[in-house]
Design a protein around this motif. Structure first.
Motif, PDB file in Angstrom:
ATOM      1  N   VAL A   1     -12.712  19.131  51.965  1.00 16.08           N
ATOM      2  CA  VAL A   1     -13.852  20.018  52.149  1.00 16.08           C
ATOM      3  C   VAL A   1     -14.374  20.442  50.796  1.00 16.08           C
ATOM      4  N   GLU A   2     -15.649  20.105  50.527  1.00 17.17           N
ATOM      5  CA  GLU A   2     -16.284  20.503  49.276  1.00 17.17           C
ATOM      6  C   GLU A   2     -17.046  21.805  49.472  1.00 17.17           C
ATOM      7  N   SER A   3     -17.190  22.522  48.384  1.00 17.84           N
ATOM      8  CA  SER A   3     -18.013  23.724  48.380  1.00 17.84           C
ATOM      9  C   SER A   3     -18.504  23.966  46.960  1.00 17.84           C
ATOM     10  N   GLY A   4     -19.468  24.869  46.839  1.00 21.15           N
ATOM     11  CA  GLY A   4     -19.931  25.261  45.520  1.00 21.15           C
ATOM     12  C   GLY A   4     -21.294  24.736  45.119  1.00 21.15           C
TER      13      GLY A   4
ATOM     14  N   LEU B   1     -17.982  22.931  41.519  1.00 25.22           N
ATOM     15  CA  LEU B   1     -17.691  22.419  42.838  1.00 25.22           C
ATOM     16  C   LEU B   1     -16.184  22.456  43.073  1.00 25.22           C
ATOM     17  N   SER B   2     -15.817  22.744  44.312  1.00 29.76           N
ATOM     18  CA  SER B   2     -14.412  22.765  44.704  1.00 29.76           C
ATOM     19  C   SER B   2     -14.189  21.760  45.822  1.00 29.76           C
ATOM     20  N   CYS B   3     -12.995  21.217  45.858  1.00 35.45           N
ATOM     21  CA  CYS B   3     -12.603  20.306  46.936  1.00 35.45           C
ATOM     22  C   CYS B   3     -11.188  20.668  47.340  1.00 35.45           C
TER      23      CYS B   3
ATOM     24  N   THR C   1      -6.358  22.198  45.282  1.00 41.35           N
ATOM     25  CA  THR C   1      -7.808  22.123  45.094  1.00 41.35           C
ATOM     26  C   THR C   1      -8.128  21.430  43.776  1.00 41.35           C
TER      27      THR C   1
ATOM     28  N   TYR D   1     -11.532  20.564  41.107  1.00 42.00           N
ATOM     29  CA  TYR D   1     -12.815  21.152  40.757  1.00 42.00           C
ATOM     30  C   TYR D   1     -13.633  20.182  39.914  1.00 42.00           C
TER      31      TYR D   1
ATOM     32  N   THR E   1     -21.579  18.157  49.319  1.00 41.69           N
ATOM     33  CA  THR E   1     -22.245  19.423  49.064  1.00 41.69           C
ATOM     34  C   THR E   1     -23.475  19.145  48.201  1.00 41.69           C
TER      35      THR E   1
END
Length: 123
Positions: free
Chosen positions: A3-6, A18-20, A75, A77, A117
């Motif tokens: 799951v990516e975010s950021g 970005l985070s994964c 995680t 990044y 993302t």
């Protein structure tokens, strides 16, 4: 599952991280990669890491992007500094079981992918 975010909308020169995060998997057992895909273009390599090989970065992001990981948080990044409009794309995190320096930049050689993302950089 990755799951990516950021992602987000920023101006040229800004930064994003970005985070994964993985669920059900321990990321330290995999080689990890970041890829991106702009509209109408093929998915392209951005960065990759394995304990054996170290960090690989595409020429277009060297000096601006940094790969890192937090083992305790499971995680990885992608720190993106000095963003440019040409960095606009959907960014994907990927993991692979095998480690081969020659193919770390090849999307098809990765076994697991996140949903992506969006990163948009305005001029």
């Amino acid at each position: 599952q990755l799951v990516e975010s950021g992602g987000g909308l920023v101006q040229a020169g800004d930064s994003l991280r970005l985070s994964c995060t993985a669920s059900g998997r321990t990321l330290t057992t995999y080689a990890m990669g970041w890829f991106r895909q702009a509209p109408g273009k093929e998915r392209e390599f951005v960065a990759a890491f394995s304990v054996v090989i170290g960090t690989l970065l595409s020429d277009s992001v060297k000096g601006r992007f940094t790969f890192s990981r937090d083992v305790a948080k499971n995680t990885v990044y992608l720190q993106m500094d000095n963003l440019k409009p040409e960095d606009t794309a959907v960014y994907y995190c990927a993991a692979r079981n095998s480690i081969d320096r020659q193919t770390m930049m090849v999307p098809l050689r990765y076994d697991y992918w996140g949903q992506g993302t969006q990163v948009t950089v305005s001029s």
